[in-house]
Design an enzyme around this catalytic site. Structure first.
Site, PDB file in Angstrom:
ATOM      1  N   ASP A 150       1.090  -1.477   0.025  1.00  0.00           N
ATOM      2  CA  ASP A 150       0.007  -0.345  -0.432  1.00  0.00           C
ATOM      3  C   ASP A 150       0.827   1.643  -0.012  1.00  0.00           C
ATOM      4  O   ASP A 150       0.494   2.431   1.007  1.00  0.00           O
ATOM      5  CB  ASP A 150      -0.818  -0.031   1.190  1.00  0.00           C
ATOM      6  N   GLU A 170     -10.561   0.253  -4.442  1.00  0.00           N
ATOM      7  CA  GLU A 170      -9.566   0.342  -3.860  1.00  0.00           C
ATOM      8  C   GLU A 170      -8.236   1.071  -3.894  1.00  0.00           C
ATOM      9  O   GLU A 170      -8.582   1.933  -5.539  1.00  0.00           O
ATOM     10  CB  GLU A 170      -8.471  -1.006  -3.164  1.00  0.00           C
TER      11      GLU A 170
END
Length: 253
Positions: free
Chosen positions: A48, A212
């Site tokens: 991430d 996302e």
């Protein structure tokens, strides 16, 4: 340089495929003695990633889930050579007492994808936890000390946030409600110091497709919303754009 996010997410993977490397079995990576470099530049699980440039320096953050200290911060001068310079959350018990070693029931949860931003001579880190909601912290230097966490949306079922300031200094926050598999992405008005968001200001900008990793950037007169979604059995990166942060937003590209 505002395309750094896409470079980090996509180029490493493309170069790995082109070289014929087997994932996780790299013989070379990062800087080389002849001043070239190999992808990946970070042969480890820095998930991430979010990255910014401040003058001549690059800073990135990576999710740390249930581990403490939380939200690792990395520094680089060239986007190839990286070092860990600290953590935005010194003790994840700030998030919840459930994070304590003798009660830990948040394995794989805890600190999920966030954003690092620089505004008005301050560094900000924003992130979500799937159980406790969205948090913010700030520091004058990326090495800290970082302020105590502020819970700006104490609701479960949210993830993957980002923030942006417009030319007037007004701040906006984006996050996705994944609860009940809704995958609804909203933009909120936010205090310029990231201390709170206006829950009633929510504008729905995306829905469905397991969305996302929403990121907001501005290039010239356009705002861009970059994110990943699923479809046809694959996950891919797409984008929308708008001349106004409040929309209307274009169709996916």
């Amino acid at each position: 340089m505002k395309k750094i996010l896409l470079i980090i997410l996509v180029v490493n993977y493309i170069c790995m495929l082109a070289s014929g490397s087997i994932w996780g079995k790299w013989e070379n990576w990062g800087s080389q003695p002849d001043k070239t470099y190999f992808n990946p530049v970070l042969p480890a699980d820095f998930s991430d990633i979010d990255c910014i440039r401040v003058r001549d320096d690059y800073y990135a953050i990576s999710s740390t889930f249930q581990y403490s200290p939380g939200m690792v911060i990395l520094h680089s001068k060239n986007l190839v050579d990286w070092s860990i310079i600290g953590h935005a959350v010194t003790d994840i018990r700030q998030i919840s007492p459930e994070m304590n070693w003798d009660r830990m029931d948040r394995y794989g949860r805890g600190i999920w994808a966030g954003s690092i931003r620089y505004h008005d001579r301050r560094f900000y880190v924003l992130f979500g936890t799937p159980d406790e909601g969205f948090f913010t912290t700030w520091a004058d230097e990326p090495t800290g000390p970082w302020s105590p966490l502020t819970n700006i949306l104490p609701e479960s079922g949210w993830d993957d946030c980002s923030a942006i300031w417009d030319d007037n200094g007004d701040a906006y926050f984006i996050g996705t409600l994944f609860r009940d598999r809704l995958y609804e992405t909203y933009i909120f008005k936010m205090d310029p110091d990231c201390s709170s968001i206006d829950r009633s200001s929510a504008i729905l900008v995306n829905k469905g497709g397991s969305r996302e990793a929403s990121k907001l950037i501005k290039v010239n007169d356009w705002y861009y919303l970059i994110y990943s979604r699923t479809g046809g059995g694959s996950r891919f990166v797409v984008a929308k754009r708008s001349r106004d942060i409040n929309g209307p937003w274009s169709t996916e590209k």
